[in-house]
Design a protein around this motif. Structure first.
Motif, PDB file in Angstrom:
ATOM      1  N   THR A  31       0.813  -1.212   0.000  1.00  0.00           N
ATOM      2  CA  THR A  31       0.000   0.000   0.000  1.00  0.00           C
ATOM      3  C   THR A  31       0.852   1.270   0.000  1.00  0.00           C
ATOM      4  O   THR A  31       0.332   2.357  -0.227  1.00  0.00           O
ATOM      5  N   TYR A  32       2.162   1.145   0.260  1.00  0.00           N
ATOM      6  CA  TYR A  32       3.062   2.290   0.271  1.00  0.00           C
ATOM      7  C   TYR A  32       3.930   2.315  -0.979  1.00  0.00           C
ATOM      8  O   TYR A  32       5.140   2.568  -0.912  1.00  0.00           O
ATOM      9  N   GLU A  33       3.348   2.041  -2.114  1.00  0.00           N
ATOM     10  CA  GLU A  33       4.091   2.100  -3.379  1.00  0.00           C
ATOM     11  C   GLU A  33       4.650   3.502  -3.588  1.00  0.00           C
ATOM     12  O   GLU A  33       3.986   4.512  -3.323  1.00  0.00           O
ATOM     13  N   ILE A  34       5.885   3.569  -4.049  1.00  0.00           N
ATOM     14  CA  ILE A  34       6.542   4.856  -4.306  1.00  0.00           C
ATOM     15  C   ILE A  34       6.253   5.277  -5.744  1.00  0.00           C
ATOM     16  O   ILE A  34       6.606   4.577  -6.689  1.00  0.00           O
ATOM     17  N   GLU A  49      19.764  12.889   1.251  1.00  0.00           N
ATOM     18  CA  GLU A  49      18.392  12.836   1.727  1.00  0.00           C
ATOM     19  C   GLU A  49      17.449  12.853   0.529  1.00  0.00           C
ATOM     20  O   GLU A  49      17.593  13.650  -0.389  1.00  0.00           O
ATOM     21  N   VAL A  50      16.472  11.974   0.574  1.00  0.00           N
ATOM     22  CA  VAL A  50      15.564  11.760  -0.548  1.00  0.00           C
ATOM     23  C   VAL A  50      14.132  11.886  -0.050  1.00  0.00           C
ATOM     24  O   VAL A  50      13.809  11.422   1.062  1.00  0.00           O
ATOM     25  N   VAL A  51      13.269  12.500  -0.855  1.00  0.00           N
ATOM     26  CA  VAL A  51      11.852  12.605  -0.558  1.00  0.00           C
ATOM     27  C   VAL A  51      11.106  11.635  -1.465  1.00  0.00           C
ATOM     28  O   VAL A  51      11.334  11.615  -2.685  1.00  0.00           O
ATOM     29  N   THR A  52      10.228  10.829  -0.876  1.00  0.00           N
ATOM     30  CA  THR A  52       9.432   9.870  -1.641  1.00  0.00           C
ATOM     31  C   THR A  52       7.952  10.224  -1.501  1.00  0.00           C
ATOM     32  O   THR A  52       7.487  10.607  -0.424  1.00  0.00           O
ATOM     33  N   HIS A  54       4.008   8.807  -2.073  1.00  0.00           N
ATOM     34  CA  HIS A  54       3.244   7.564  -2.133  1.00  0.00           C
ATOM     35  C   HIS A  54       1.806   7.873  -2.557  1.00  0.00           C
ATOM     36  O   HIS A  54       1.229   8.874  -2.096  1.00  0.00           O
ATOM     37  N   PRO A  55       1.214   7.050  -3.426  1.00  0.00           N
ATOM     38  CA  PRO A  55      -0.160   7.312  -3.867  1.00  0.00           C
ATOM     39  C   PRO A  55      -1.173   7.369  -2.725  1.00  0.00           C
ATOM     40  O   PRO A  55      -2.260   7.919  -2.880  1.00  0.00           O
ATOM     41  N   LYS A  56      -0.827   6.790  -1.583  1.00  0.00           N
ATOM     42  CA  LYS A  56      -1.736   6.815  -0.444  1.00  0.00           C
ATOM     43  C   LYS A  56      -1.876   8.213   0.162  1.00  0.00           C
ATOM     44  O   LYS A  56      -2.730   8.452   1.015  1.00  0.00           O
ATOM     45  N   GLY A  57      -1.032   9.150  -0.263  1.00  0.00           N
ATOM     46  CA  GLY A  57      -1.101  10.505   0.250  1.00  0.00           C
ATOM     47  C   GLY A  57      -0.097  10.799   1.328  1.00  0.00           C
ATOM     48  O   GLY A  57      -0.323  11.663   2.182  1.00  0.00           O
ATOM     49  N   ILE A  58       1.037  10.116   1.301  1.00  0.00           N
ATOM     50  CA  ILE A  58       2.082  10.284   2.310  1.00  0.00           C
ATOM     51  C   ILE A  58       3.380  10.693   1.621  1.00  0.00           C
ATOM     52  O   ILE A  58       3.708  10.181   0.554  1.00  0.00           O
ATOM     53  N   VAL A  59       4.103  11.603   2.254  1.00  0.00           N
ATOM     54  CA  VAL A  59       5.419  12.029   1.798  1.00  0.00           C
ATOM     55  C   VAL A  59       6.412  11.712   2.905  1.00  0.00           C
ATOM     56  O   VAL A  59       6.202  12.069   4.071  1.00  0.00           O
ATOM     57  N   ARG A  60       7.515  11.053   2.542  1.00  0.00           N
ATOM     58  CA  ARG A  60       8.523  10.655   3.517  1.00  0.00           C
ATOM     59  C   ARG A  60       9.891  11.202   3.120  1.00  0.00           C
ATOM     60  O   ARG A  60      10.186  11.337   1.931  1.00  0.00           O
ATOM     61  N   VAL A  61      10.707  11.480   4.139  1.00  0.00           N
ATOM     62  CA  VAL A  61      12.078  11.947   3.937  1.00  0.00           C
ATOM     63  C   VAL A  61      13.013  10.865   4.472  1.00  0.00           C
ATOM     64  O   VAL A  61      12.860  10.411   5.616  1.00  0.00           O
ATOM     65  N   TRP A  62      13.982  10.461   3.645  1.00  0.00           N
ATOM     66  CA  TRP A  62      14.901   9.373   3.980  1.00  0.00           C
ATOM     67  C   TRP A  62      16.338   9.875   3.956  1.00  0.00           C
ATOM     68  O   TRP A  62      16.712  10.680   3.100  1.00  0.00           O
ATOM     69  N   ASP A  63      17.108   9.349   4.887  1.00  0.00           N
ATOM     70  CA  ASP A  63      18.560   9.505   4.848  1.00  0.00           C
ATOM     71  C   ASP A  63      19.119   8.195   4.297  1.00  0.00           C
ATOM     72  O   ASP A  63      19.261   7.205   5.013  1.00  0.00           O
ATOM     73  N   VAL A  64      19.420   8.188   3.001  1.00  0.00           N
ATOM     74  CA  VAL A  64      19.835   6.954   2.343  1.00  0.00           C
ATOM     75  C   VAL A  64      21.287   6.598   2.640  1.00  0.00           C
ATOM     76  O   VAL A  64      21.734   5.505   2.293  1.00  0.00           O
ATOM     77  N   GLU A  65      22.020   7.499   3.279  1.00  0.00           N
ATOM     78  CA  GLU A  65      23.394   7.178   3.649  1.00  0.00           C
ATOM     79  C   GLU A  65      23.426   6.293   4.899  1.00  0.00           C
ATOM     80  O   GLU A  65      24.232   5.372   5.006  1.00  0.00           O
TER      81      GLU A  65
END
Length: 394
Positions: A31-34, A49-52, A54-65
């Motif tokens: 349900t959290y498809e990017i 840092e990356v922002v993703t 999701h069609p569900k209406g959620i925005v997430r910030v990730w530290d990919v390092e």
């Protein structure tokens, strides 16, 4: 050199191309498809840092390092595209499937950002602009970053032709007209699958359609496309414009990947691809490299002029979006290091002195087998004489 990939089940993958090492973060949840990703450069101390979205209406910030989810924002509409305006006050622009444009202020002073936190906290960013375009079934949105005074965005979808909206006035300032009717005098169905601005030419937009066409629009010239190219027999689902603005890389639903030269509107290069639909194409900001991902679960890296992939990495999940890291290739740095080591070895080669060269020159060259036998006999006689002398002394 790294590539960040988002999957159809909510995972974020960071892949190092040289070592083919892949790190995975996130929760495995379909349900959290990017649907879209962008770089988050609001905080200069970390460029990973990356922002993703999701069609569900959620925005997430990730530290990919470090593999940490830093923040989460909810209460959005069904998202199809997200973009951060780095050069315009750090505005985060989101576009929903039903045409709602939402702009939030993401500068560091407007939210309680906790770096390297283990538990992401839901944060509310101040809303700057929100308006409805009254356009349904949007497939793509692209923001023009060339103008800082009046930011414009282009959008289109199924049944919705290309439109240009002003974020300041919240109005449509340009709308494309449909192409002329076909030979049966029937209207051509409107189905925009992807669009992209041409770099350094904000008035020109490239569009791919479900009618297997690539269209070039010039909003300063006319409302209909200035050029149309019938490329394939199947629906075109993804396009990407090169950094120089001369080439367009496109793919269709069958997995065909090709490159078009906009100077003569011809296909100049085809790329070998694994079976499966391509979901996203990314181009390196400085190097002539292309990253492609899709339902084949393979991440393929190409050089512009090489049809075969220089690297193919299996990611185990279906990928839906890509980001190319701006860093230069580690492989080129390793090649430079190897060349430097070779030159140092050549410079440090052992050079014989003049006495050693005279010594080696004084040794006769033995070419005849009889001469070799005579030399061996003399050596044996000398050894026997030496042994006899030692015995007599004893």
């Amino acid at each position: 050199m790294k590539v960040i990939a988002g999957t159809d089940n909510g995972l974020v993958k960071s892949t190092t191309i040289e070592t083919k090492e892949t790190k995975t973060w996130g929760e495995l949840n379909p349900t959290y498809e990017i649907s879209s990703m962008t770089w988050w450069n609001s905080f200069p101390e970390n460029d990973y840092e990356v922002v993703t979205a999701h069609p569900k209406g959620i925005v997430r910030v990730w530290d990919v390092e470090h593999g940490i989810q830093l923040a989460e924002m909810s209460k959005f509409e069904k998202l199809v595209k997200i973009q951060l305006l780095h050069s315009y006050k750090n505005l985060l622009t989101t576009c929903s499937k039903n045409g709602i444009i939402d702009v939030r202020n993401c500068s560091p002073g407007n939210q309680n950002f906790v770096p390297n936190c283990k538990k992401p906290e839901k944060q509310i960013f101040p809303r700057v602009i929100r308006f409805e375009t009254k356009v349904n079934d949007i497939n793509q949105m692209q923001v023009d970053l060339s103008s800082l005074e009046d930011v414009k965005l282009a959008l289109g979808g199924k049944g919705s032709d290309l439109q240009i909206w002003s974020m300041e006035n919240k109005k449509c300032i340009w709308k494309a007209k449909n192409v002329p009717n076909n030979r049966l005098n029937l209207p051509v169905p409107i189905h925009i699958t992807d669009l992209a601005y041409i770099p350094n030419e904000s008035s020109k937009i490239v569009v791919s359609t479900g009618n297997s066409e690539i269209r070039l629009y010039d909003i300063k010239a006319q409302h209909r496309p200035v050029h149309r190219m019938k490329i394939s027999k199947f629906l075109l689902n993804k396009i990407c414009v090169s950094n120089c603005g001369r080439f367009v890389i496109f793919s269709d639903v069958t997995g065909v990947l090709q490159r078009i030269d906009l100077r003569n509107y011809q296909v100049v290069q085809g790329y070998k691809l694994n079976s499966g639909t391509v979901k996203d194409i990314a181009i390196h900001p400085t190097l002539p490299k292309i990253a492609v991902c899709g339902y084949s679960r393979f991440l393929n890296i190409y050089n512009f002029d090489n049809p075969k992939p220089i690297s193919s990495i299996y990611l185990k999940q279906k990928c839906t979006s890509l980001l190319f890291s701006p860093e230069t290739s580690l492989q080129t740095e390793q090649e430079k290091l190897q060349k430097l080591q070779i030159t140092q070895r050549k410079n440090n080669e052992y050079v014989a002195t003049q006495e050693e060269e005279e010594m080696w020159a004084s040794i006769p060259n033995v070419e005849d087998k009889n001469e070799i036998d005579n030399i061996n006999k003399v050596d044996n006689i000398n050894k026997v004489d030496n042994i006899n002398k030692v015995d007599n002394i004893n």
